[in-house]
Structure formats: structure tokens, C-alpha cells
Write an enzyme that holds these catalytic residues in place. Sequence first.
Site, PDB file in Angstrom:
ATOM      1  N   HIS A 169       6.775  37.305  25.790  1.00 29.38           N
ATOM      2  CA  HIS A 169       7.309  36.757  24.537  1.00 29.38           C
ATOM      3  C   HIS A 169       8.735  37.214  24.259  1.00 29.38           C
ATOM      4  O   HIS A 169       9.144  38.304  24.678  1.00 29.38           O
ATOM      5  CB  HIS A 169       6.437  37.198  23.347  1.00 29.38           C
ATOM      6  CG  HIS A 169       5.080  36.564  23.312  1.00 29.38           C
ATOM      7  ND1 HIS A 169       4.823  35.400  22.647  1.00 29.38           N
ATOM      8  CD2 HIS A 169       3.915  36.927  23.903  1.00 29.38           C
ATOM      9  CE1 HIS A 169       3.538  35.076  22.801  1.00 29.38           C
ATOM     10  NE2 HIS A 169       2.971  35.989  23.567  1.00 29.38           N
ATOM     11  N   HIS A 203      -5.349  34.465  27.042  1.00 23.95           N
ATOM     12  CA  HIS A 203      -4.950  33.814  25.785  1.00 23.95           C
ATOM     13  C   HIS A 203      -4.319  32.442  26.037  1.00 23.95           C
ATOM     14  O   HIS A 203      -3.593  32.245  27.010  1.00 23.95           O
ATOM     15  CB  HIS A 203      -3.982  34.711  25.003  1.00 23.95           C
ATOM     16  CG  HIS A 203      -4.663  35.888  24.375  1.00 23.95           C
ATOM     17  ND1 HIS A 203      -4.014  37.049  24.065  1.00 23.95           N
ATOM     18  CD2 HIS A 203      -5.961  36.058  24.005  1.00 23.95           C
ATOM     19  CE1 HIS A 203      -4.874  37.899  23.518  1.00 23.95           C
ATOM     20  NE2 HIS A 203      -6.066  37.328  23.481  1.00 23.95           N
ATOM     21  N   HIS A 252      -3.448  37.219  31.468  1.00 26.56           N
ATOM     22  CA  HIS A 252      -4.632  37.335  30.598  1.00 26.56           C
ATOM     23  C   HIS A 252      -5.008  35.972  30.058  1.00 26.56           C
ATOM     24  O   HIS A 252      -4.330  34.992  30.296  1.00 26.56           O
ATOM     25  CB  HIS A 252      -4.414  38.383  29.502  1.00 26.56           C
ATOM     26  CG  HIS A 252      -3.387  38.057  28.462  1.00 26.56           C
ATOM     27  ND1 HIS A 252      -2.045  37.909  28.754  1.00 26.56           N
ATOM     28  CD2 HIS A 252      -3.503  37.837  27.122  1.00 26.56           C
ATOM     29  CE1 HIS A 252      -1.384  37.650  27.636  1.00 26.56           C
ATOM     30  NE2 HIS A 252      -2.241  37.590  26.641  1.00 26.56           N
ATOM     31  N   ASP A 267      -1.866  30.857  24.799  1.00 22.98           N
ATOM     32  CA  ASP A 267      -0.409  30.721  24.930  1.00 22.98           C
ATOM     33  C   ASP A 267       0.076  31.192  26.310  1.00 22.98           C
ATOM     34  O   ASP A 267       1.270  31.143  26.598  1.00 22.98           O
ATOM     35  CB  ASP A 267       0.321  31.467  23.804  1.00 22.98           C
ATOM     36  CG  ASP A 267       0.056  32.964  23.793  1.00 22.98           C
ATOM     37  OD1 ASP A 267      -1.115  33.369  23.910  1.00 22.98           O
ATOM     38  OD2 ASP A 267       1.026  33.729  23.674  1.00 22.98           O
ATOM     39  N   HIS A 268      -0.853  31.619  27.181  1.00 27.67           N
ATOM     40  CA  HIS A 268      -0.492  32.012  28.547  1.00 27.67           C
ATOM     41  C   HIS A 268      -1.144  31.126  29.611  1.00 27.67           C
ATOM     42  O   HIS A 268      -0.730  31.161  30.772  1.00 27.67           O
ATOM     43  CB  HIS A 268      -0.862  33.488  28.788  1.00 27.67           C
ATOM     44  CG  HIS A 268      -0.089  34.405  27.889  1.00 27.67           C
ATOM     45  ND1 HIS A 268       0.942  35.201  28.333  1.00 27.67           N
ATOM     46  CD2 HIS A 268      -0.172  34.601  26.548  1.00 27.67           C
ATOM     47  CE1 HIS A 268       1.455  35.864  27.307  1.00 27.67           C
ATOM     48  NE2 HIS A 268       0.794  35.517  26.213  1.00 27.67           N
ATOM     49  N   HIS A 316      -3.897  45.174  25.193  1.00 27.02           N
ATOM     50  CA  HIS A 316      -3.814  43.918  24.429  1.00 27.02           C
ATOM     51  C   HIS A 316      -5.133  43.159  24.563  1.00 27.02           C
ATOM     52  O   HIS A 316      -5.729  42.731  23.582  1.00 27.02           O
ATOM     53  CB  HIS A 316      -2.634  43.113  24.970  1.00 27.02           C
ATOM     54  CG  HIS A 316      -2.455  41.767  24.351  1.00 27.02           C
ATOM     55  ND1 HIS A 316      -2.128  41.586  23.027  1.00 27.02           N
ATOM     56  CD2 HIS A 316      -2.550  40.517  24.886  1.00 27.02           C
ATOM     57  CE1 HIS A 316      -2.029  40.279  22.768  1.00 27.02           C
ATOM     58  NE2 HIS A 316      -2.292  39.614  23.887  1.00 27.02           N
ATOM     59  N   ASP A 318       1.500  40.386  27.966  1.00 24.02           N
ATOM     60  CA  ASP A 318       1.577  40.930  26.607  1.00 24.02           C
ATOM     61  C   ASP A 318       1.221  42.420  26.578  1.00 24.02           C
ATOM     62  O   ASP A 318       0.732  42.935  25.575  1.00 24.02           O
ATOM     63  CB  ASP A 318       0.639  40.163  25.656  1.00 24.02           C
ATOM     64  CG  ASP A 318       1.127  38.743  25.378  1.00 24.02           C
ATOM     65  OD1 ASP A 318       2.216  38.378  25.859  1.00 24.02           O
ATOM     66  OD2 ASP A 318       0.402  38.013  24.682  1.00 24.02           O
TER      67      ASP A 318
HETATM   68 FE    FE Z   1       0.879  35.996  24.170  1.00 27.19          FE
HETATM   69 ZN    ZN Z   2      -1.812  37.509  24.486  1.00 28.15          ZN
END
Ligand code: FE
Ligand code: ZN
Length: 242
Positions: free
Chosen positions: A171, A58, A56, A60-61, A114, A133
Site C-alpha cells: 500500500h 485479502h 495473503h 485487495d491483493h 497482519h 501488508d
Molecule cells: Fe491490503
Molecule cells: Zn491485507
Amino acid sequence: MALTVTGIPCLSDNYVWLLQDAATGAIAVCDPGEADPAIAAVERLGGRLDLILLTHHHGDHIGGVSALQARFGGKIIGAAADAHRLPKLDQAVRAGDTVTLGSAAGMVLETPGHTVGHITFYFPDGPAVLCGDTLFALGCGRLLEGSAAQMHASLQALAALPPDTRVCCGHEYTESNARFALTVEPGNQALIARATHVRNLRAAGQPTVPTTIAMERAENPFMRAADVARLAAIRTAKDSFR
Ligand code: FE
Ligand code: ZN
């Protein structure tokens, strides 16, 4: 096993997943939220990078994607539905599509909840599932865009995968998830034992993942929620749990 699976910690609590096909040496990296740890891991395996898989959009990915691709090349694969907010895709995929890692094939599942465009990669040869996530060890992602109904359907689709499938999630949230899960199912003996094990692993600085579909089916209250209303209630409670 046909696929070697390694979790690389990055940022504060993310995992970049590195998959290597034993037969051909082909390497995939999933969700490189940060470039340096992913680059170091690929270097350790000889500097080959075939695929960059994205669950996805985001930050942080995907934060490390451009630096990783600039260094090694590699085909970027992500959801067609989210192409407008992902790095430039070399292969835009939808549910039922296949991705090829050397001699291993991965199936694309759409797992919204998510985010609405979230996808999951399932490699039957691993067996391993890269679920970002959507599903966490003893938890699930927050409903930032999707509905409880979507998340419920996504978790049930993952629950239907073979029990020995390794769950490679985005995570390291397991310790907090375990504390919450015990409030939902205080009498679940497998969960009680797991929570102790998780605490010990974290105290020793060890990862708690990958887990397996069998473990999550037995111990994860979100995957075990019987219906959408139950999942929605648990998710709401978790959102304010400290
Ligand atoms: Fe994440
Ligand atoms: Zn995420």
C-alpha cells in the site's frame, strides 16, 4: 540488477508489483488486487506472465487474479497454510521454499501478524522483497489475525535482509505513516528528512516506494521497536491515530 521492479497503483492505495528477470524476460506479478492495471502493465511488457505471487488472502491483493490468469496464464503461488482461502494454487509454499522466475530464485518467508498465513517473497538477485501488508514504508500492517509477537518476529526477519533490498509493500500509506512515526521518534533526523521528502513526493503525485531495508531500519518505528511490548504499544497507538 538482475530484476526490474515496477509498482503499479491499483484500487485506492494498493500496489501490484511487477518483477522481470533481465536474463530471460520472465515476468511475475505480485498481489493483483485489480485486474485491469495489472493486465495493462503485462501487455506493455509483451504479454508474458510466468508467475502470480500472492502474499495473503485479502480481496485487495487477490481481486484481479482470475481475470489476469484467464488472459495470460501464469502459475499461481501462495501460502499452503491459506490454500483454503486463496485462489486455486498451482504451487502451495511454506517457509524455506523456493519460487523460480526465469534465472532468478525467490525464497519464501512466513511473516504472520497482519494475517496468520501471510508470506513474503525475497529475491536475493534483485535484491527485492515482496512483503504485502507485513512491512510498509515507515509502518506495518494492522494485527487483524496475528499477535504482536508474530509481527515483531516477522519485522525482525525482514530487518535482517541485506540493507539494499528494495521493499515492495502492498500500500501507499507512507505519508500517514510518516506523520505517526514522527510522534514516536520526534528527534530522529533521518525520519524528519524522510517525512519532508515523502510529503513532496505525494504532493507531486509520485510513489514513495519501493523503499529499502536500510531506510526502514533507520526510520520505521515498528521495525525499530526493541521488543514485543513496545511494538504492541506503538501498533495500538497507530490504530487510533488520525
Ligand atoms: Fe491490503
Ligand atoms: Zn491485507
